[in-house]
Design an enzyme around this catalytic site. Structure first.
Site, PDB file in Angstrom:
ATOM      1  N   HIS A 156      17.680  63.123  55.077  1.00 23.85           N
ATOM      2  CA  HIS A 156      19.117  63.216  55.372  1.00 23.85           C
ATOM      3  C   HIS A 156      19.947  63.118  54.094  1.00 23.85           C
ATOM      4  O   HIS A 156      19.462  62.641  53.064  1.00 23.85           O
ATOM      5  CB  HIS A 156      19.544  62.087  56.324  1.00 23.85           C
ATOM      6  N   LYS A 160      24.212  58.626  54.795  1.00 17.59           N
ATOM      7  CA  LYS A 160      23.770  58.117  56.094  1.00 17.59           C
ATOM      8  C   LYS A 160      23.575  56.598  56.027  1.00 17.59           C
ATOM      9  O   LYS A 160      22.981  56.082  55.084  1.00 17.59           O
ATOM     10  CB  LYS A 160      22.460  58.816  56.504  1.00 17.59           C
TER      11      LYS A 160
HETATM   12  N1  LIG Z   1      23.477  62.762  67.686  1.00 22.22           N
HETATM   13  C1  LIG Z   1      23.569  63.697  66.737  1.00 22.22           C
HETATM   14  O1  LIG Z   1      23.215  64.867  66.936  1.00 22.22           O
HETATM   15  C2  LIG Z   1      24.136  63.310  65.409  1.00 22.22           C
HETATM   16  C3  LIG Z   1      24.471  62.018  65.207  1.00 22.22           C
HETATM   17  N2  LIG Z   1      25.010  61.641  64.022  1.00 22.22           N
HETATM   18  C4  LIG Z   1      25.421  60.254  63.954  1.00 22.22           C
HETATM   19  O2  LIG Z   1      26.832  60.231  64.181  1.00 22.22           O
HETATM   20  C5  LIG Z   1      27.411  59.150  63.473  1.00 22.22           C
HETATM   21  C6  LIG Z   1      28.517  59.687  62.581  1.00 22.22           C
HETATM   22  O3  LIG Z   1      27.945  60.492  61.577  1.00 22.22           O
HETATM   23  P1  LIG Z   1      28.864  61.205  60.483  1.00 22.22           P
HETATM   24  O4  LIG Z   1      29.929  61.980  61.163  1.00 22.22           O
HETATM   25  O5  LIG Z   1      27.946  61.873  59.536  1.00 22.22           O
HETATM   26  O6  LIG Z   1      29.508  59.930  59.764  1.00 22.22           O
HETATM   27  P2  LIG Z   1      30.932  59.823  59.033  1.00 22.22           P
HETATM   28  O7  LIG Z   1      30.840  58.621  58.165  1.00 22.22           O
HETATM   29  O8  LIG Z   1      31.297  61.122  58.428  1.00 22.22           O
HETATM   30  O9  LIG Z   1      31.930  59.537  60.251  1.00 22.22           O
HETATM   31  C7  LIG Z   1      32.071  58.324  60.881  1.00 22.22           C
HETATM   32  C8  LIG Z   1      33.521  58.166  61.226  1.00 22.22           C
HETATM   33  O10 LIG Z   1      33.683  56.982  61.996  1.00 22.22           O
HETATM   34  C9  LIG Z   1      34.918  56.437  61.646  1.00 22.22           C
HETATM   35  N3  LIG Z   1      34.981  55.025  62.027  1.00 22.22           N
HETATM   36  C10 LIG Z   1      34.425  53.960  61.418  1.00 22.22           C
HETATM   37  N4  LIG Z   1      34.763  52.829  62.059  1.00 22.22           N
HETATM   38  C11 LIG Z   1      35.529  53.196  63.108  1.00 22.22           C
HETATM   39  C12 LIG Z   1      36.195  52.494  64.143  1.00 22.22           C
HETATM   40  N5  LIG Z   1      36.146  51.165  64.221  1.00 22.22           N
HETATM   41  N6  LIG Z   1      36.900  53.196  65.036  1.00 22.22           N
HETATM   42  C13 LIG Z   1      36.971  54.532  64.975  1.00 22.22           C
HETATM   43  N7  LIG Z   1      36.383  55.256  64.006  1.00 22.22           N
HETATM   44  C14 LIG Z   1      35.672  54.595  63.092  1.00 22.22           C
HETATM   45  C15 LIG Z   1      35.011  56.637  60.135  1.00 22.22           C
HETATM   46  O11 LIG Z   1      36.358  56.603  59.720  1.00 22.22           O
HETATM   47  C16 LIG Z   1      34.417  58.008  59.982  1.00 22.22           C
HETATM   48  O12 LIG Z   1      35.424  59.004  60.014  1.00 22.22           O
HETATM   49  C17 LIG Z   1      26.264  58.480  62.717  1.00 22.22           C
HETATM   50  O13 LIG Z   1      25.788  57.380  63.466  1.00 22.22           O
HETATM   51  C18 LIG Z   1      25.196  59.562  62.652  1.00 22.22           C
HETATM   52  O14 LIG Z   1      23.902  59.041  62.554  1.00 22.22           O
HETATM   53  C19 LIG Z   1      25.226  62.526  63.016  1.00 22.22           C
HETATM   54  C20 LIG Z   1      24.882  63.830  63.164  1.00 22.22           C
HETATM   55  C21 LIG Z   1      24.291  64.337  64.375  1.00 22.22           C
HETATM   56  O1  LIG Z   2      23.513  60.896  60.221  1.00 22.05           O
HETATM   57  C1  LIG Z   2      23.193  62.096  60.404  1.00 22.05           C
HETATM   58  O2  LIG Z   2      23.585  63.000  59.693  1.00 22.05           O
HETATM   59  C2  LIG Z   2      22.332  62.407  61.563  1.00 22.05           C
HETATM   60  N1  LIG Z   2      22.039  61.467  62.393  1.00 22.05           N
HETATM   61  C3  LIG Z   2      21.258  61.584  63.565  1.00 22.05           C
HETATM   62  C4  LIG Z   2      20.020  60.730  63.442  1.00 22.05           C
HETATM   63  O3  LIG Z   2      20.108  59.597  62.959  1.00 22.05           O
HETATM   64  O4  LIG Z   2      18.953  61.169  63.872  1.00 22.05           O
HETATM   65  C5  LIG Z   2      21.005  63.014  63.949  1.00 22.05           C
HETATM   66  C6  LIG Z   2      20.813  63.941  62.820  1.00 22.05           C
HETATM   67  O5  LIG Z   2      19.560  63.709  62.272  1.00 22.05           O
HETATM   68  C7  LIG Z   2      21.907  63.798  61.779  1.00 22.05           C
END
Ligand SMILES: NC(=O)C1=CN([C@@H]2O[C@H](COP(=O)(O)OP(=O)(O)OC[C@H]3O[C@@H](n4cnc5c(N)ncnc54)[C@H](O)[C@@H]3O)[C@@H](O)[C@H]2O)C=CC1
Ligand SMILES: O=C(O)C1=N[C@H](C(=O)O)C[C@H](O)C1
Length: 267
Positions: A156, A160
């Site tokens: 990743h 992350k």
């Molecule tokens: N299920 C999936 O397919 C995927 C899941 N993810 C997961 O999604 C999550 C977010 O990933 P990213 O967007 O890359 O992270 P990021 O760091 O770009 O976004 C997280 C956002 O949450 C906000 N945040 C933090 N504390 C907060 C609060 N108390 N209230 C509201 N907003 C708050 C931050 O300001 C930030 O904008 C991670 O846990 C990641 O592992 C990421 C990509 C795909």
């Molecule tokens: O943080 C990410 O970027 C992602 N998080 C998810 C995970 O923890 O598996 C999904 C994807 O891999 C991207």
């Protein structure tokens, strides 16, 4: 189709900003509020990058948001610390969570399942919304029945927060469901540098790589006498996750159960 009223938590994030595009570009979805720890009281259109979005209020406090806004679904794409609090609070207010945030513990999942049952509401926790990643997990589960020596390598971007990734944990869980727990490698194996063999899950090893330039990638390696099999998935942008988010939002409105993993709702 009835319009689904949606709150997005984490709208300025890498995933959240894609989700804002998805929701505002989908005819039967309506973005009714955003939860962000900054910009409380502003409109999303006041925030850089969102000028074209209509009247969407921002709340820093999810309780306050849910008291003031009528919503059907909360999409949470925040951090492991707040994601669980958001999902629990949404259910308490009869709003159905669709959670992409990773890093949830087994206890978190059990608590949400209990709450869904009590409330008779749907909730979807999807460690990976990309269809290719779901297939990679399912194919790995199939392969593990025949090749039970497995190493998982997830790769990743370096921003992350959680390791191993939610996808790697889910993959290991799916493999464990069909494979006898098995200690892999030499029984006298010793790490001369701590962590060299990665994290251990029922005898499988999970290795987490973090590098700028990467987005989200995973390969699952299987080995047996004289052969290896590699199953690999790559997400090259966050748009790759959005069709899964859309399906999850539509499905959570139809189901009154707890779902952990998109593989459980795809036909
Ligand atoms: N299920 C999936 O397919 C995927 C899941 N993810 C997961 O999604 C999550 C977010 O990933 P990213 O967007 O890359 O992270 P990021 O760091 O770009 O976004 C997280 C956002 O949450 C906000 N945040 C933090 N504390 C907060 C609060 N108390 N209230 C509201 N907003 C708050 C931050 O300001 C930030 O904008 C991670 O846990 C990641 O592992 C990421 C990509 C795909
Ligand atoms: O943080 C990410 O970027 C992602 N998080 C998810 C995970 O923890 O598996 C999904 C994807 O891999 C991207």
């Amino acid at each position: 189709m009835d319009t689904i009223k949606i709150i997005i938590a984490g709208p300025r994030g890498r995933m959240g900003s894609e989700a804002v595009k998805l929701v505002t570009n989908t005819e039967h979805f309506e973005l009714v509020a955003a939860v962000d720890h900054k910009h409380d009281g502003l409109m999303l259109s006041d925030v850089e990058g969102f000028q074209s979005i209509g009247n969407v209020p921002i709340y820093s406090n999810i309780e306050k948001c849910l008291q003031n806004i009528e919503a059907d679904v909360l999409i949470d794409l925040t951090t492991p610390e707040v994601g669980m609090y958001h999902a629990r609070t949404a259910l308490e207010h009869n709003v159905r969570p669709v959670v992409g945030t990773t890093g949830f513990t087994k206890q978190d999942l059990e608590e949400l399942e209990r709450l869904c049952f009590e409330k008779e509401l749907g909730c979807i926790i999807a460690p990976n919304f990309a269809i290719g990643a779901v297939l990679m997990m399912k194919f790995s589960q199939m392969a593990a029945k025949y090749m039970d020596d497995v190493e998982i390598i997830e790769l990743h971007h370096d921003q992350k927060l959680d390791a191993p990734s939610g996808t790697a944990v889910k993959t290991a869980e799916m493999i464990s469901a069909v494979r006898e727990a098995k200690q892999q490698g030499h029984p006298n194996e010793k790490e001369t540098i701590q962590g060299a063999r990665g994290a251990e899950f029922d005898g499988m090893h999970i290795h987490s790589v973090r590098l700028p330039g990467l987005i989200a990638h995973q390969q699952v390696l299987f080995g047996s006498d004289g052969q290896t099999l590699t199953i690999r998935h790559d997400s090259y942008n966050r748009g790759s996750f959005m069709s899964g988010v859309k399906v999850a939002v539509e499905t959570v409105m139809k189901n009154n159960t707890f779902v952990y993993g998109l593989e459980n709702i795809l036909g």
